[in-house]
Design a protein around this motif. Structure first.
Motif, PDB file in Angstrom:
ATOM      1  N   THR A 181       0.860  -1.186   0.000  1.00  0.00           N
ATOM      2  CA  THR A 181       0.000   0.000   0.000  1.00  0.00           C
ATOM      3  C   THR A 181       0.899   1.239   0.000  1.00  0.00           C
ATOM      4  O   THR A 181       2.050   1.178   0.432  1.00  0.00           O
ATOM      5  CB  THR A 181      -0.920   0.062   1.233  1.00  0.00           C
ATOM      6  N   CYS A 182       0.368   2.349  -0.498  1.00  0.00           N
ATOM      7  CA  CYS A 182       1.159   3.577  -0.560  1.00  0.00           C
ATOM      8  C   CYS A 182       0.286   4.771  -0.190  1.00  0.00           C
ATOM      9  O   CYS A 182      -0.869   4.877  -0.625  1.00  0.00           O
ATOM     10  CB  CYS A 182       1.734   3.757  -1.968  1.00  0.00           C
ATOM     11  N   THR A 183       0.830   5.671   0.637  1.00  0.00           N
ATOM     12  CA  THR A 183       0.111   6.875   1.060  1.00  0.00           C
ATOM     13  C   THR A 183       1.010   8.088   0.883  1.00  0.00           C
ATOM     14  O   THR A 183       2.177   8.065   1.289  1.00  0.00           O
ATOM     15  CB  THR A 183      -0.305   6.771   2.554  1.00  0.00           C
ATOM     16  N   ASP A 184       0.462   9.140   0.280  1.00  0.00           N
ATOM     17  CA  ASP A 184       1.197  10.402   0.159  1.00  0.00           C
ATOM     18  C   ASP A 184       0.983  11.261   1.394  1.00  0.00           C
ATOM     19  O   ASP A 184      -0.142  11.368   1.910  1.00  0.00           O
ATOM     20  CB  ASP A 184       0.721  11.176  -1.082  1.00  0.00           C
ATOM     21  N   ASN A 185       2.065  11.901   1.839  1.00  0.00           N
ATOM     22  CA  ASN A 185       2.023  12.839   2.971  1.00  0.00           C
ATOM     23  C   ASN A 185       1.224  12.283   4.153  1.00  0.00           C
ATOM     24  O   ASN A 185       0.239  12.878   4.609  1.00  0.00           O
ATOM     25  CB  ASN A 185       1.468  14.190   2.509  1.00  0.00           C
ATOM     26  N   TYR A 186       1.686  11.129   4.619  1.00  0.00           N
ATOM     27  CA  TYR A 186       1.079  10.447   5.758  1.00  0.00           C
ATOM     28  C   TYR A 186       0.928  11.416   6.927  1.00  0.00           C
ATOM     29  O   TYR A 186       1.872  12.096   7.325  1.00  0.00           O
ATOM     30  CB  TYR A 186       1.950   9.253   6.142  1.00  0.00           C
ATOM     31  N   LYS A 187      -0.295  11.511   7.453  1.00  0.00           N
ATOM     32  CA  LYS A 187      -0.647  12.581   8.385  1.00  0.00           C
ATOM     33  C   LYS A 187       0.238  12.630   9.636  1.00  0.00           C
ATOM     34  O   LYS A 187       0.657  13.705  10.081  1.00  0.00           O
ATOM     35  CB  LYS A 187      -2.123  12.433   8.789  1.00  0.00           C
ATOM     36  N   SER A 188       0.525  11.488  10.226  1.00  0.00           N
ATOM     37  CA  SER A 188       1.322  11.479  11.460  1.00  0.00           C
ATOM     38  C   SER A 188       2.714  12.069  11.237  1.00  0.00           C
ATOM     39  O   SER A 188       3.241  12.785  12.099  1.00  0.00           O
ATOM     40  CB  SER A 188       1.445  10.051  11.998  1.00  0.00           C
ATOM     41  N   VAL A 189       3.317  11.766  10.074  1.00  0.00           N
ATOM     42  CA  VAL A 189       4.637  12.314   9.776  1.00  0.00           C
ATOM     43  C   VAL A 189       4.537  13.806   9.471  1.00  0.00           C
ATOM     44  O   VAL A 189       5.397  14.603   9.872  1.00  0.00           O
ATOM     45  CB  VAL A 189       5.273  11.563   8.590  1.00  0.00           C
ATOM     46  N   MET A 190       3.467  14.202   8.773  1.00  0.00           N
ATOM     47  CA  MET A 190       3.268  15.623   8.480  1.00  0.00           C
ATOM     48  C   MET A 190       3.124  16.440   9.759  1.00  0.00           C
ATOM     49  O   MET A 190       3.646  17.554   9.865  1.00  0.00           O
ATOM     50  CB  MET A 190       2.041  15.819   7.590  1.00  0.00           C
ATOM     51  N   PHE A 191       2.428  15.895  10.759  1.00  0.00           N
ATOM     52  CA  PHE A 191       2.302  16.598  12.039  1.00  0.00           C
ATOM     53  C   PHE A 191       3.681  16.871  12.628  1.00  0.00           C
ATOM     54  O   PHE A 191       3.944  17.951  13.167  1.00  0.00           O
ATOM     55  CB  PHE A 191       1.475  15.770  13.029  1.00  0.00           C
ATOM     56  N   LEU A 192       4.566  15.890  12.529  1.00  0.00           N
ATOM     57  CA  LEU A 192       5.915  16.054  13.065  1.00  0.00           C
ATOM     58  C   LEU A 192       6.684  17.127  12.291  1.00  0.00           C
ATOM     59  O   LEU A 192       7.342  17.995  12.893  1.00  0.00           O
ATOM     60  CB  LEU A 192       6.660  14.718  12.991  1.00  0.00           C
TER      61      LEU A 192
END
Length: 278
Positions: free
Chosen positions: A252-263
């Protein structure tokens, strides 16, 4: 004669000093990190006592000796990954299932996100990776000492002490990863998020144990202030997805994964990418 002798002597000394300076710095890379032995042994004790005591007892002095003997007294361009086998055996420990976090081109972000093994266990959160992170080292042929002046870069010679260390560490990390594994890629990296050649492409994917892995989750995260060069389903990420699926993995692939963006947004709270929905 005396008046002529002293200027000639002065010039000779200057030439010798200049020559020895050139000779001292043989390579283009950083020299061995000062106090390397103390740092490595100290990190070892820090890891087994504070960071991850669950790994159990480890002999940090033996670990240092195994590490050092991998490259001491050898041509600094003739060090192979297998030279670190004893070091790896002495530092090896279990990597918890579903905790592995692979990466390319975003080491500092991965270190923060993994949180020293509390959230995920990246290569740098294992004992064998932790002791070597951000250090430089090399020896000299036919000498028991370390070279503090300079060490070869990978451009100068591929089989140098640091490159071979991380190749062996990457192979070991991949072999002992299991369950759901994550891959954090930099969508703003020049040349693409999935570099080839690269450690993930060349040393980690080939050494994954397919029967132990249930899913591979790819996160492609852009730098907050950086360009969107690569994304899921396009460019180099598409190449990666195709390769993994061809090997039989559930991907699976996700762009700009929210948890990492928060960091990332902790350091860039006013950027438009960091605006929170009301």
């Amino acid at each position: 004669m005396m008046n002529l002798f002293f200027p000639l002597l002065f010039v000779s000394v200057l030439c010798m000093n200049s020559f020895s300076g050139v000779q001292g710095r043989k390579w283009k890379g950083e020299g061995t990190t000062q106090n390397l032995e103390s740092i490595l042994i100290g990190r070892c004790y820090d890891y087994i006592r504070i960071v991850n005591p669950a790994v159990g007892a480890k002999n940090c002095s033996q670990i240092w000796e195994a590490f050092k003997n991998a490259f001491i007294n050898k041509d600094p361009c003739s060090i192979l990954p297998k030279d670190y086998e004893l070091f790896i055996n002495l530092t090896l420990h279990t990597i918890p299932p579903n905790k592995s976090l692979f990466w390319e081109n975003n080491q500092l972000l991965v270190n923060s996100f993994a949180d020293r093994g509390r959230r995920y266990m990246s290569l740098g959160d294992t004992l064998f990776g932790f002791v070597g992170d951000f250090l430089y080292w090399c020896g000299q042929a036919d000498s028991p000492g370390l070279d503090y002046e300079s060490c070869p870069t990978t451009m100068e010679c591929e089989n140098n002490a640091v490159e071979s260390f991380w190749r062996m560490a990457s192979i070991t990390y991949a072999q002992h990863s299991s369950g759901v594994i994550r891959v954090l890629l930099n969508g703003s990296a020049e040349g693409g998020a999935y570099p080839q050649p690269g450690f993930f492409a060349d040393y980690e994917i080939p050494n994954l144990q397919k029967d132990k892995i249930s899913q591979i989750v790819i996160w492609v995260v852009d730098d907050v202030e950086g360009p969107d060069i690569d994304s899921c389903g396009v460019n180099t990420v598409k190449t990666l997805e195709t390769r993994l699926k061809t090997l039989g993995y559930d991907v699976t692939c996700t762009d700009n994964y929210k948890s990492v963006m928060f960091l990332l947004c902790l350091d860039n709270p006013d950027d438009s990418k960091c605006a929170l929905a009301s």
